[in-house]
Scaffold this motif. Structure first.
Motif, mmCIF file in Angstrom:
data_model
loop_
_atom_site.group_PDB
_atom_site.id
_atom_site.type_symbol
_atom_site.label_atom_id
_atom_site.label_comp_id
_atom_site.label_asym_id
_atom_site.label_seq_id
_atom_site.Cartn_x
_atom_site.Cartn_y
_atom_site.Cartn_z
ATOM 1 N N CYS A 139 0.832 -1.211 0.000
ATOM 2 C CA CYS A 139 0.000 0.000 0.000
ATOM 3 C C CYS A 139 0.863 1.256 0.000
ATOM 4 O O CYS A 139 2.039 1.215 0.327
ATOM 5 C CB CYS A 139 -0.950 0.007 1.199
ATOM 6 S SG CYS A 139 -0.158 0.103 2.811
ATOM 7 N N LYS A 140 0.226 2.356 -0.366
ATOM 8 C CA LYS A 140 0.844 3.675 -0.314
ATOM 9 C C LYS A 140 0.125 4.475 0.754
ATOM 10 O O LYS A 140 -1.087 4.371 0.915
ATOM 11 C CB LYS A 140 0.730 4.393 -1.660
ATOM 12 C CG LYS A 140 1.520 3.744 -2.756
ATOM 13 C CD LYS A 140 1.372 4.501 -4.050
ATOM 14 C CE LYS A 140 2.142 3.794 -5.150
ATOM 15 N NZ LYS A 140 1.919 4.429 -6.455
ATOM 16 N N ALA A 141 0.873 5.287 1.472
ATOM 17 C CA ALA A 141 0.306 6.093 2.546
ATOM 18 C C ALA A 141 0.091 7.523 2.077
ATOM 19 O O ALA A 141 0.896 8.065 1.311
ATOM 20 C CB ALA A 141 1.246 6.084 3.757
ATOM 21 N N PHE A 142 -1.018 8.106 2.550
ATOM 22 C CA PHE A 142 -1.354 9.484 2.214
ATOM 23 C C PHE A 142 -1.815 10.211 3.464
ATOM 24 O O PHE A 142 -2.457 9.615 4.342
ATOM 25 C CB PHE A 142 -2.490 9.533 1.176
ATOM 26 C CG PHE A 142 -2.103 8.979 -0.154
ATOM 27 C CD1 PHE A 142 -1.620 9.815 -1.148
ATOM 28 C CD2 PHE A 142 -2.208 7.631 -0.411
ATOM 29 C CE1 PHE A 142 -1.250 9.311 -2.383
ATOM 30 C CE2 PHE A 142 -1.843 7.107 -1.646
ATOM 31 C CZ PHE A 142 -1.368 7.944 -2.634
ATOM 32 N N TYR A 143 -1.486 11.490 3.521
ATOM 33 C CA TYR A 143 -2.014 12.384 4.553
ATOM 34 C C TYR A 143 -3.024 13.273 3.848
ATOM 35 O O TYR A 143 -2.734 13.841 2.792
ATOM 36 C CB TYR A 143 -0.895 13.213 5.168
ATOM 37 C CG TYR A 143 -1.377 14.202 6.195
ATOM 38 C CD1 TYR A 143 -1.866 13.764 7.418
ATOM 39 C CD2 TYR A 143 -1.359 15.557 5.928
ATOM 40 C CE1 TYR A 143 -2.317 14.672 8.362
ATOM 41 C CE2 TYR A 143 -1.796 16.470 6.874
ATOM 42 C CZ TYR A 143 -2.276 16.016 8.080
ATOM 43 O OH TYR A 143 -2.724 16.911 9.014
ATOM 44 N N VAL A 144 -4.211 13.358 4.413
ATOM 45 C CA VAL A 144 -5.273 14.162 3.821
ATOM 46 C C VAL A 144 -5.502 15.373 4.715
ATOM 47 O O VAL A 144 -5.776 15.234 5.904
ATOM 48 C CB VAL A 144 -6.584 13.358 3.677
ATOM 49 C CG1 VAL A 144 -7.659 14.205 3.016
ATOM 50 C CG2 VAL A 144 -6.335 12.084 2.891
ATOM 51 N N ASP A 145 -5.359 16.558 4.135
ATOM 52 C CA ASP A 145 -5.578 17.801 4.864
ATOM 53 C C ASP A 145 -6.727 18.541 4.193
ATOM 54 O O ASP A 145 -6.580 19.086 3.113
ATOM 55 C CB ASP A 145 -4.315 18.651 4.851
ATOM 56 C CG ASP A 145 -4.453 19.923 5.664
ATOM 57 O OD1 ASP A 145 -5.544 20.185 6.214
ATOM 58 O OD2 ASP A 145 -3.462 20.660 5.748
ATOM 59 N N LEU B 62 -5.374 9.978 7.820
ATOM 60 C CA LEU B 62 -4.470 9.159 7.031
ATOM 61 C C LEU B 62 -5.279 8.243 6.122
ATOM 62 O O LEU B 62 -6.368 7.804 6.495
ATOM 63 C CB LEU B 62 -3.601 8.279 7.940
ATOM 64 C CG LEU B 62 -2.607 8.984 8.834
ATOM 65 C CD1 LEU B 62 -1.978 7.991 9.804
ATOM 66 C CD2 LEU B 62 -1.525 9.649 7.991
ATOM 67 N N GLU B 63 -4.736 7.955 4.949
ATOM 68 C CA GLU B 63 -5.332 6.963 4.062
ATOM 69 C C GLU B 63 -4.230 6.037 3.579
ATOM 70 O O GLU B 63 -3.098 6.456 3.354
ATOM 71 C CB GLU B 63 -5.993 7.615 2.848
ATOM 72 C CG GLU B 63 -7.252 8.342 3.152
ATOM 73 C CD GLU B 63 -8.003 8.803 1.896
ATOM 74 O OE1 GLU B 63 -7.558 8.488 0.761
ATOM 75 O OE2 GLU B 63 -9.025 9.468 2.072
ATOM 76 N N PHE B 64 -4.592 4.775 3.430
ATOM 77 C CA PHE B 64 -3.683 3.767 2.909
ATOM 78 C C PHE B 64 -4.343 3.148 1.683
ATOM 79 O O PHE B 64 -5.414 2.562 1.782
ATOM 80 C CB PHE B 64 -3.376 2.716 3.981
ATOM 81 C CG PHE B 64 -2.690 3.301 5.173
ATOM 82 C CD1 PHE B 64 -1.313 3.420 5.209
ATOM 83 C CD2 PHE B 64 -3.424 3.767 6.264
ATOM 84 C CE1 PHE B 64 -0.668 3.981 6.310
ATOM 85 C CE2 PHE B 64 -2.791 4.322 7.357
ATOM 86 C CZ PHE B 64 -1.413 4.433 7.381
ATOM 87 N N HIS B 65 -3.698 3.304 0.508
ATOM 88 C CA HIS B 65 -4.255 2.871 -0.764
ATOM 89 C C HIS B 65 -3.483 1.668 -1.293
ATOM 90 O O HIS B 65 -2.259 1.628 -1.197
ATOM 91 C CB HIS B 65 -4.133 3.978 -1.816
ATOM 92 C CG HIS B 65 -4.933 5.199 -1.506
ATOM 93 N ND1 HIS B 65 -5.701 5.823 -2.459
ATOM 94 C CD2 HIS B 65 -5.096 5.938 -0.373
ATOM 95 C CE1 HIS B 65 -6.301 6.885 -1.929
ATOM 96 N NE2 HIS B 65 -5.934 6.971 -0.665
ATOM 97 N N ARG B 66 -4.208 0.749 -1.885
ATOM 98 C CA ARG B 66 -3.609 -0.348 -2.638
ATOM 99 C C ARG B 66 -3.786 -0.037 -4.119
ATOM 100 O O ARG B 66 -4.552 0.847 -4.479
ATOM 101 C CB ARG B 66 -4.310 -1.654 -2.273
ATOM 102 C CG ARG B 66 -4.180 -1.961 -0.780
ATOM 103 C CD ARG B 66 -4.879 -3.238 -0.393
ATOM 104 N NE ARG B 66 -4.360 -4.326 -1.221
ATOM 105 C CZ ARG B 66 -5.132 -5.291 -1.725
ATOM 106 N NH1 ARG B 66 -6.414 -5.305 -1.502
ATOM 107 N NH2 ARG B 66 -4.604 -6.244 -2.465
ATOM 108 N N ASP B 67 -3.079 -0.745 -4.977
ATOM 109 C CA ASP B 67 -3.236 -0.523 -6.417
ATOM 110 C C ASP B 67 -4.672 -0.774 -6.855
ATOM 111 O O ASP B 67 -5.215 -0.062 -7.684
ATOM 112 C CB ASP B 67 -2.293 -1.420 -7.212
ATOM 113 C CG ASP B 67 -0.847 -0.973 -7.104
ATOM 114 O OD1 ASP B 67 -0.607 0.212 -6.775
ATOM 115 O OD2 ASP B 67 0.045 -1.803 -7.338
#
Length: 120
Positions: free
Chosen positions: A82-88, A95-100
């Motif tokens: 997964c890829k990690a993202f910070y959402v502001d 936080l969000e964690f995305h898979r392909d």
């Protein structure tokens, strides 16, 4: 998270390293959190909330983690998957964690956990 969240707009979504996301996640320990699991490719999702009690690495030296909400719920993440993202989004962030492909896990600290043993 707002009713329409997690936002999918790139204006709010900032990719971060998994380790940075883990540091932010550890900052939520002891907080009442909301967790959402959504798959934007189909009508699928669920959510739960509670106090983020602990975060553990998986046995065997793996970088994957388990995050435990209360005594009965949790989620599991592997930085290889997964890829990690910070959402502001201004007043709110998470936080969000995305898979392909497949579900996205979003976690937001709502407020510090309430001490139930004390009088208000």
């Amino acid at each position: 998270m707002a009713e329409s969240s997690p936002y999918r707009s790139v204006d709010f979504l900032h990719e971060i390293k998994f380790l940075d996301a883990l540091v932010r996640l550890q900052g939520m320990l002891g907080y009442h959190v909301k967790v959402e699991l959504n798959d934007y490719e189909c009508f699928f999702g669920c959510g739960f909330e509670g106090v983020l009690g602990r975060i553990e690495t998986m046995p065997g030296g793996a970088e994957a983690i388990s995050a435990f909400i209360g005594d009965t719920a949790g989620f599991f993440l592997d930085p290889d998957d997964c890829k990690a993202f910070y959402v502001d989004a201004g007043e709110e962030s998470w936080l969000e964690f995305h898979r392909d492909h497949g579900p996205v896990v979003a976690i937001q600290a709502i407020d510090p956990a309430r001490d139930t043993d004390r009088d208000p």
